[in-house]
Motif scaffolding. Structure first.
Motif, mmCIF file in Angstrom:
data_model
loop_
_atom_site.group_PDB
_atom_site.id
_atom_site.type_symbol
_atom_site.label_atom_id
_atom_site.label_comp_id
_atom_site.label_asym_id
_atom_site.label_seq_id
_atom_site.Cartn_x
_atom_site.Cartn_y
_atom_site.Cartn_z
ATOM 1 N N ASN A 30 0.810 -1.213 0.000
ATOM 2 C CA ASN A 30 0.000 0.000 0.000
ATOM 3 C C ASN A 30 0.845 1.265 0.000
ATOM 4 O OD1 ASN A 30 -2.497 -1.331 0.017
ATOM 5 N ND2 ASN A 30 -2.419 -1.595 2.236
ATOM 6 N N ARG A 31 2.169 1.099 0.069
ATOM 7 C CA ARG A 31 3.058 2.259 0.013
ATOM 8 C C ARG A 31 3.282 2.688 -1.437
ATOM 9 N NH1 ARG A 31 7.671 0.289 4.081
ATOM 10 N NH2 ARG A 31 8.491 -0.526 2.131
ATOM 11 N N ASN A 32 3.828 3.875 -1.578
ATOM 12 C CA ASN A 32 4.218 4.365 -2.892
ATOM 13 C C ASN A 32 5.189 3.369 -3.539
ATOM 14 O OD1 ASN A 32 5.110 5.790 -5.130
ATOM 15 N ND2 ASN A 32 5.912 7.525 -3.966
ATOM 16 N N PRO A 33 4.857 2.801 -4.706
ATOM 17 C CA PRO A 33 5.766 1.842 -5.347
ATOM 18 C C PRO A 33 7.145 2.430 -5.613
ATOM 19 C CG PRO A 33 3.619 1.802 -6.413
ATOM 20 C CD PRO A 33 3.606 2.964 -5.473
ATOM 21 N N LEU A 34 7.225 3.729 -5.866
ATOM 22 C CA LEU A 34 8.531 4.348 -6.128
ATOM 23 C C LEU A 34 9.362 4.438 -4.849
ATOM 24 C CD1 LEU A 34 7.585 7.205 -8.615
ATOM 25 C CD2 LEU A 34 8.480 4.928 -9.115
ATOM 26 N N TYR A 35 8.690 4.516 -3.705
ATOM 27 C CA TYR A 35 9.419 4.470 -2.439
ATOM 28 C C TYR A 35 9.957 3.060 -2.201
ATOM 29 C CZ TYR A 35 10.354 4.547 2.589
ATOM 30 O OH TYR A 35 10.949 4.431 3.814
ATOM 31 N N ASN A 36 9.128 2.062 -2.493
ATOM 32 C CA ASN A 36 9.589 0.682 -2.324
ATOM 33 C C ASN A 36 10.789 0.394 -3.217
ATOM 34 O OD1 ASN A 36 7.638 0.108 -0.420
ATOM 35 N ND2 ASN A 36 6.191 -0.772 -1.886
ATOM 36 N N SER A 37 10.750 0.888 -4.460
ATOM 37 C CA SER A 37 11.893 0.662 -5.348
ATOM 38 C C SER A 37 13.125 1.402 -4.849
ATOM 39 C CB SER A 37 11.556 1.098 -6.775
ATOM 40 O OG SER A 37 11.501 2.501 -6.904
ATOM 41 N N TYR A 38 12.905 2.552 -4.210
ATOM 42 C CA TYR A 38 14.015 3.309 -3.634
ATOM 43 C C TYR A 38 14.687 2.494 -2.527
ATOM 44 C CZ TYR A 38 16.431 7.240 -1.354
ATOM 45 O OH TYR A 38 17.376 8.061 -0.802
ATOM 46 N N LEU A 39 13.869 1.890 -1.660
ATOM 47 C CA LEU A 39 14.427 1.068 -0.578
ATOM 48 C C LEU A 39 15.100 -0.187 -1.131
ATOM 49 C CD1 LEU A 39 11.680 1.144 2.204
ATOM 50 C CD2 LEU A 39 13.757 2.524 2.040
ATOM 51 N N ASN A 40 14.429 -0.849 -2.054
ATOM 52 C CA ASN A 40 14.947 -2.123 -2.570
ATOM 53 C C ASN A 40 16.236 -1.956 -3.366
ATOM 54 O OD1 ASN A 40 12.753 -3.423 -1.427
ATOM 55 N ND2 ASN A 40 11.534 -3.377 -3.310
ATOM 56 N N SER A 41 16.447 -0.757 -3.902
ATOM 57 C CA SER A 41 17.653 -0.515 -4.702
ATOM 58 C C SER A 41 18.713 0.252 -3.917
ATOM 59 C CB SER A 41 17.300 0.268 -5.963
ATOM 60 O OG SER A 41 16.823 1.570 -5.619
ATOM 61 N N ASN A 42 18.510 0.377 -2.592
ATOM 62 C CA ASN A 42 19.425 1.141 -1.749
ATOM 63 C C ASN A 42 19.580 2.579 -2.229
ATOM 64 O OD1 ASN A 42 20.095 -1.003 0.079
ATOM 65 N ND2 ASN A 42 21.385 -1.892 -1.526
ATOM 66 N N GLY A 43 18.469 3.157 -2.643
ATOM 67 C CA GLY A 43 18.481 4.560 -3.027
ATOM 68 C C GLY A 43 18.968 4.845 -4.429
ATOM 69 N N TYR A 44 19.024 3.798 -5.280
ATOM 70 C CA TYR A 44 19.502 4.028 -6.647
ATOM 71 C C TYR A 44 18.520 4.951 -7.372
ATOM 72 C CZ TYR A 44 21.892 2.986 -11.025
ATOM 73 O OH TYR A 44 22.619 3.082 -12.179
ATOM 74 N N PRO A 45 19.017 5.938 -8.093
ATOM 75 C CA PRO A 45 18.114 6.936 -8.692
ATOM 76 C C PRO A 45 17.322 6.394 -9.879
ATOM 77 C CG PRO A 45 20.390 7.346 -9.341
ATOM 78 C CD PRO A 45 20.432 6.242 -8.323
ATOM 79 N N LEU A 46 16.218 7.063 -10.148
ATOM 80 C CA LEU A 46 15.457 6.850 -11.371
ATOM 81 C C LEU A 46 15.746 8.025 -12.293
ATOM 82 C CD1 LEU A 46 11.987 5.706 -9.973
ATOM 83 C CD2 LEU A 46 13.648 4.289 -11.159
ATOM 84 N N TRP A 47 16.203 7.732 -13.509
ATOM 85 C CA TRP A 47 16.585 8.793 -14.427
ATOM 86 C C TRP A 47 15.344 9.431 -15.056
ATOM 87 C CZ3 TRP A 47 20.967 8.923 -12.474
ATOM 88 C CH2 TRP A 47 21.725 7.774 -12.262
#
Length: 361
Positions: A112-129
């Motif tokens: 239920n969280r922001n999917p982009l936040y989950n991807s931020y955590l799962n990638s150790n903060g790797y940026p989205l270009w």
């Protein structure tokens, strides 16, 4: 439960035109029913979009009908005109506090969280270009939303350089981790209002309808309103909005097609991170023009115009899926144009297509 004799295991595909005609009808009927019976029991907090507010559902239904009517205008102008004429005077999403948004929840269930936040955590903060098409259009217009959407490259030199699509390895070299602009963290917070339909988009839909002679509204006024709504949505300072509206891109000019191009590009920017809608508009209008690199892929460098039917359909419902595919010029290919994708002359090439690097601004 259905009796086995009633089960339809090999359904016939409806035409795309019949589906759109029915969706437009259903939206009209739904809005009318909600308007006529405002005292119906509310879903309250179980309504995750509008918290049981029927008036806001009416605005959403009318605005969505306007979107679909505009979408079909190149394929069936009569159908488009019928619904645009009917809906344009009805309640629409006209203010940012009327927009359809879905707020995520930072609770025990991470889904239920922001999917982009989950991807931020799962990638150790790797940026989205951020993509080249976004940054180039914002840079060209000296648009104050640029710093709201993107953070500059961390090398301190490359600035707001967006990453292009379809690059071979050697073409990717200038677009490294430190030399490419990346998505601002405001889009990656755990609690985030996902945009379903915003007020700026509705204003730009009205601008296009007026430009095409489908309404008596003022295309220029609706265009400027759309810009102001979008910038206000992203907390651009009032002085910056006034300055932008007084500059070159704050008004429509040129031939009708040039004005349409600017309306669609502004809608593209206002719908930042609404990828499906932007893809639909690109296919429908040709705007904004998109530069692609040398990795041609399975579409020979062309941006797909549809998804293909799944292989399971050919295994389980072959006769009907082949009949549906036969209605497509070119057959069941990603490059075949669907019914409403009927504007002549598309796609339009980017002015630097075939040249590298692609940046203009």
């Amino acid at each position: 439960l259905l009796d086995v004799s009633e089960v339809i295991s090999q359904p016939v595909y409806d035409t795309q035109e019949s589906i759109y005609t029915d969706m437009l009808k259903e939206l009209k009927e739904a809005a009318a029913q909600l308007t006529a019976e405002p005292g119906l029991s509310s879903f309250g907090s179980a309504d995750i979009l509008f918290n049981g507010n029927a008036e806001r559902w009416v605005r959403f239904a009318n605005s969505l009908r306007l979107r679909l009517a505009i979408r079909v205008r190149y394929a069936n102008e009569t159908l488009a005109r019928e619904h645009i004429t009917d809906v344009i005077g009805k309640p629409l999403i006209e203010a940012n506090n009327q927009a359809a948004t879905l707020r995520t929840i930072d609770g025990a269930d991470i889904n239920n969280r922001n999917p982009l936040y989950n991807s931020y955590l799962n990638s150790n903060g790797y940026p989205l270009w951020v993509g080249l098409t976004v940054t180039q259009n914002l840079l060209q217009r000296n648009d104050p939303r640029l710093e709201k959407f993107a953070d500059p490259a961390t090398d301190g030199v490359s600035g707001y350089k967006g990453r292009p699509m379809c690059l071979f390895a050697d073409e990717k070299l200038p677009y490294g981790e430190s030399t490419t602009a990346f998505l601002d963290y405001s889009f990656r917070t755990p609690v985030y209002d996902i945009q379903v339909m915003n007020a700026a988009e509705v204003a730009f839909l009205r601008a296009e309808a007026a430009l095409a002679g489908l309404t008596n509204e003022d295309a220029e006024a609706m265009y400027r309103k759309g810009i102001e709504l979008s910038m206000t949505q992203y907390n651009v300072a009032a002085g910056a909005i006034t300055a932008y509206l007084g500059d070159e891109f704050g008004s429509l000019s040129g031939a009708e097609e040039e004005q349409l191009r600017e309306i669609i590009i502004q809608k593209y920017l206002a719908n930042f991170w609404l990828g499906a809608e932007s893809w639909a508009e690109y296919r429908r209008t040709g705007y904004p023009e998109i530069w692609t690199g040398s990795d041609l892929g399975s579409t020979n460098g062309r941006i797909p115009r549809r998804g293909t039917y799944p292989q399971t359909e050919y295994s389980l419902n072959e006769k009907n899926v082949r009949a549906a595919a036969a209605r497509l010029q070119g057959g069941d290919l990603m490059t075949s144009r669907i019914w409403w994708d009927s504007k002549p002359g598309l796609p339009y090439l980017h002015p630097k297509q075939g040249q590298f690097p692609p940046e203009i601004y």
